[in-house]
Motif scaffolding. Structure first.
Motif, short mmCIF file in Angstrom:
data_model
loop_
_atom_site.label_atom_id
_atom_site.label_comp_id
_atom_site.label_asym_id
_atom_site.label_seq_id
_atom_site.Cartn_x
_atom_site.Cartn_y
_atom_site.Cartn_z
N UNK A 26 38.39 -26.09 35.77
CA UNK A 26 39.51 -26.09 36.73
C UNK A 26 40.82 -25.69 36.06
N UNK A 27 41.02 -26.17 34.82
CA UNK A 27 42.28 -25.86 34.13
C UNK A 27 42.46 -24.35 33.97
N UNK A 28 41.34 -23.63 33.81
CA UNK A 28 41.44 -22.16 33.68
C UNK A 28 41.99 -21.55 34.97
N UNK A 29 41.69 -22.17 36.09
CA UNK A 29 42.21 -21.67 37.38
C UNK A 29 43.68 -22.06 37.54
N UNK A 87 31.55 -27.05 32.45
CA UNK A 87 32.93 -26.99 31.95
C UNK A 87 33.30 -25.63 31.36
N UNK A 88 32.28 -24.91 30.85
CA UNK A 88 32.57 -23.62 30.20
C UNK A 88 32.75 -22.49 31.21
N UNK A 89 32.43 -22.76 32.48
CA UNK A 89 32.46 -21.70 33.49
C UNK A 89 33.90 -21.19 33.72
N UNK A 90 33.99 -19.88 33.97
CA UNK A 90 35.30 -19.29 34.28
C UNK A 90 35.13 -18.40 35.51
N UNK A 91 35.70 -18.80 36.64
CA UNK A 91 35.48 -18.03 37.87
C UNK A 91 36.00 -16.60 37.73
#
Ligand code: FAD
Length: 374
Positions: A52-55, A364-368
């Motif tokens: 989520x933080x990446x978003x 957690x490693x996912x990046x949309x």
């Protein structure tokens, strides 16, 4: 392409606010409507993972602002209910560079407020309960309980588990009570520290658990949230409870847990409800996200995370695929989200996440933003 396209979002929860912020930045003319009279600081904590933080980084560096005020646990710790034996100790911020962003625990109100600050204030309309809408194939007419009428090109239903948008699209269907409730309470960080609290731990017995973590960088507030079997007959979304009820439910748990419970003051209880996965999330010019289409028990701490991921993928689909063929655009969004949201929903409902050592990288490693839309 986005210029002049009016998007109405019903629901200013974490999913709706994320969608509004991301769509505004993509150039859409967004308005966010919520039934609540205004923002309120709900007494609860929330965990947000690196996925989520990446978003949130897309919202003018909100990730950095949140990181500065949140608690940043190095590990996820699962403990046995009675003697505290460690059942699993899984790196969170200890492997931050691998996940690509931090893992935060924070007061839900502080998070929500900072997300709202990322939207132009004139785009948020409190006191607007959507009660009906009609789609004539060219635009959607929205009717609110306060008498307001609005016309938009696209309606996003981000109105939570009892979504009126979902109901209007797919019919009335009561959410299912899972037989479990969650107790919630916040105690002072000072009290938690004096007891020797872990920064973050979940205490598991065979049929219930209590999750405990700090809510801020200063460790001034410490949050308790449980999962436990109980009867629920009320239609209310939450009810007051008590320290005594918590004591009764966690009788025999480790003395540290008893110490936390002794330090509670205001205690609330919430029914945990779910629904079967929906086979489709859109119809015509209307589309759903978050709990409106895939509510779940909260035991993976990813319900709001999935709502924010939905918001990001929906914003990407609209920006990249456009609005001339909404069936195609919304279909691409659904295809990109369905499998992951359903997997999280099913693990969360089963309450098995991180009970034993496992690698949470897939989550957690996912990046949309690695998704491609052709
Ligand atoms: P909601 O947050 O439910 O927001 C819906 C919004 O729509 C509300 O503001 C509501 O007022 C508004 N609304 C409803 N009807 C209308 C209408 N007709 N017109 C206008 N507005 C309307 N998730 C995590 O990611 N991490 C966690 O640590 C976590 N912990 C949790 C702990 C507990 C005990 C519970 C119960 C849940 C937890 N969750 C967690 C899950 C998370 O709270 C939900 O999945 C998330 O809030 C869903 O976001 P949403 O935006 O889809 O819906």
């Amino acid at each position: 392409m986005a210029n002049g396209i009016r998007i109405g979002i019903a629901g200013a929860g974490l999913g709706g606010v994320a969608a509004a912020g991301l769509l505004e930045r993509a150039g859409f003319d967004v308005v966010l409507y919520d039934q609540a009279p205004g923002f309120s600081r709900l007494g609860a904590g929330i965990q947000f993972g690196p996925n989520v933080l990446k978003i949130l980084a897309q919202l003018d560096g909100l990730d950095k602002e949140l990181e500065a005020i949140s608690c940043l646990p190095d590990y996820w710790v699962s403990r046995k209910w009675d003697d505290g034996t460690i059942m699993a100790k899984i790196p969170l911020n200890a492997e931050r560079s691998r996940y690509g962003a931090p893992y935060i625990t924070i007061h839900r109100g502080d998070l929500h407020q900072r997300m709202l600050e990322r939207i132009s204030p004139e785009r948020v309309r409190w006191g607007h309960k959507l009660i009906d809408f009609s789609d004539n194939g060219r635009e959607v007419a929205l009717t609110f309980e306060n008498g307001a009428l609005e016309i938009v090109d696209i309606l996003i239903g981000a109105d939570g588990i009892n979504s009126c948008v979902r109901e209007k699209l797919f019919g009335m269907d009561e959410a299912v009570y899972t037989g479990w409730i969650a107790h919630r309470a916040i105690i002072s960080g000072q009290a938690a520290k004096a007891l020797g609290a872990d920064v973050n731990a979940k205490w598991w017995s065979d049929d219930r658990h209590i999750v405990c973590y700090y809510l801020d960088r200063e460790e001034s507030e410490f949050y308790l949230v449980t999962g436990e079997p109980a009867e629920w007959t009320s239609r209310a979304g939450q009810l007051p409870s008590s320290r005594e009820a918590l004591r009764e439910a966690f009788k025999g748990f480790h003395p540290l847990v008893q110490g936390y419970i002794d330090a509670t003051d205001v205690v609330t209880k919430w029914p945990l409800k779910t629904r079967q996965p929906l086979p489709v999330w859109h119809q015509g010019r209307t589309v759903l996200l978050g709990d409106a289409c895939h509510p779940m028990k909260p035991h993976m701490a990813q319900g709001a995370a999935m709502a924010v991921e939905d918001a990001a993928v929906l914003a990407l689909s609209l920006a990249k695929l456009g609005v001339s063929d909404l069936n195609h655009t919304f279909g691409a969004y659904y295809t990109a989200r369905k499998e992951r949201a359903t997997k999280v929903q099913s693990i969360s409902n089963a309450n098995t996440w991180l009970k034993q050592p496992e690698d949470p990288y897939w989550c957690y490693g996912d990046n949309v933003y690695d998704l491609s839309f052709g």
